[in-house]
Design a protein around this motif. Structure first.
Motif, short mmCIF file in Angstrom:
data_model
loop_
_atom_site.label_atom_id
_atom_site.label_comp_id
_atom_site.label_asym_id
_atom_site.label_seq_id
_atom_site.Cartn_x
_atom_site.Cartn_y
_atom_site.Cartn_z
N TYR A 109 -68.65 -36.79 12.14
CA TYR A 109 -69.83 -37.03 11.50
C TYR A 109 -70.34 -38.84 12.79
CZ TYR A 109 -72.18 -40.69 8.68
OH TYR A 109 -73.18 -41.23 8.05
N ASN A 110 -69.00 -38.61 13.05
CA ASN A 110 -69.01 -40.23 13.48
C ASN A 110 -69.58 -40.00 14.50
OD1 ASN A 110 -68.42 -43.10 13.05
ND2 ASN A 110 -66.35 -42.51 14.12
N TYR A 111 -69.52 -39.58 15.79
CA TYR A 111 -69.60 -39.25 17.03
C TYR A 111 -71.31 -38.71 16.65
CZ TYR A 111 -70.79 -36.62 21.59
OH TYR A 111 -71.37 -36.41 22.34
N LEU A 112 -71.78 -37.95 15.82
CA LEU A 112 -73.23 -37.83 16.11
C LEU A 112 -74.02 -38.86 15.74
CD1 LEU A 112 -73.32 -34.62 13.95
CD2 LEU A 112 -73.77 -35.11 16.70
N HIS A 113 -73.25 -39.80 14.02
CA HIS A 113 -73.93 -41.12 13.91
C HIS A 113 -72.89 -42.79 13.98
CE1 HIS A 113 -76.37 -38.41 11.34
NE2 HIS A 113 -75.39 -37.35 11.06
N PRO A 114 -73.91 -42.18 15.55
CA PRO A 114 -72.61 -43.85 15.53
C PRO A 114 -73.30 -44.99 14.36
CG PRO A 114 -73.59 -43.89 17.27
CD PRO A 114 -74.46 -42.16 16.91
N GLY A 115 -71.91 -45.93 14.05
CA GLY A 115 -72.75 -47.26 13.47
C GLY A 115 -72.44 -46.95 12.08
N LYS A 116 -72.06 -45.99 11.29
CA LYS A 116 -70.99 -46.57 10.30
C LYS A 116 -69.70 -45.96 10.19
CE LYS A 116 -75.55 -45.18 7.32
NZ LYS A 116 -75.82 -44.65 6.56
N ASN A 117 -68.87 -46.74 10.46
CA ASN A 117 -67.91 -46.67 11.08
C ASN A 117 -66.62 -46.32 10.04
OD1 ASN A 117 -68.02 -46.10 13.86
ND2 ASN A 117 -67.69 -47.12 14.37
N GLU A 118 -66.70 -47.75 9.29
CA GLU A 118 -65.86 -48.16 8.03
C GLU A 118 -65.89 -47.46 6.64
OE1 GLU A 118 -62.69 -50.55 7.08
OE2 GLU A 118 -64.42 -50.89 9.32
N LYS A 119 -66.67 -46.79 6.18
CA LYS A 119 -67.11 -45.42 5.63
C LYS A 119 -66.21 -44.44 5.91
CE LYS A 119 -71.18 -47.66 3.52
NZ LYS A 119 -72.05 -47.12 2.73
#
Length: 95
Positions: free
Chosen positions: A25-35
């Motif tokens: 998910y982090n790879y496909l959607h960068p920017g929401k790293n904290e959650k």
């Protein structure tokens, strides 16, 4: 529960599946790293606690107590993994 060894493998497998999906998910959607990192952190903490519980059972002399103890660990594992996947699913729905 078949064996303690199998229970530990199940804990590792399910925990690492959650972590793997979080990193995807982090790879496909960068920017929401904290959650996502919070989910990974909570999963690792839960995994370590479950392994510690497996290694130190209560009531070693009573077979029924031991069986119910390990069954409780397994249900806690399933609830924790389900909760983590649910949190990740909610992040996916937000996107």
């Amino acid at each position: 529960m078949a064996s303690i060894k199998r229970l530990k493998k199940d804990i590792d497998y399910l925990s690492f599946e959650v972590i793997s999906d979080c990193y995807n998910y982090n790879y496909l959607h960068p920017g929401k790293n904290e959650k996502v990192l919070d989910i990974v952190r909570d999963t690792i903490i839960a995994r370590n606690q479950l392994i510690a519980r497996v290694n130190h059972p209560d009531g070693k002399d009573n077979h029924k107590l031991v069986k119910s103890y390990y069954k409780a660990i397994f249900t806690d594992l399933l609830k924790g993994v389900d909760n983590s996947f649910e949190r990740l699913s909610n992040l996916v729905k937000e996107k």
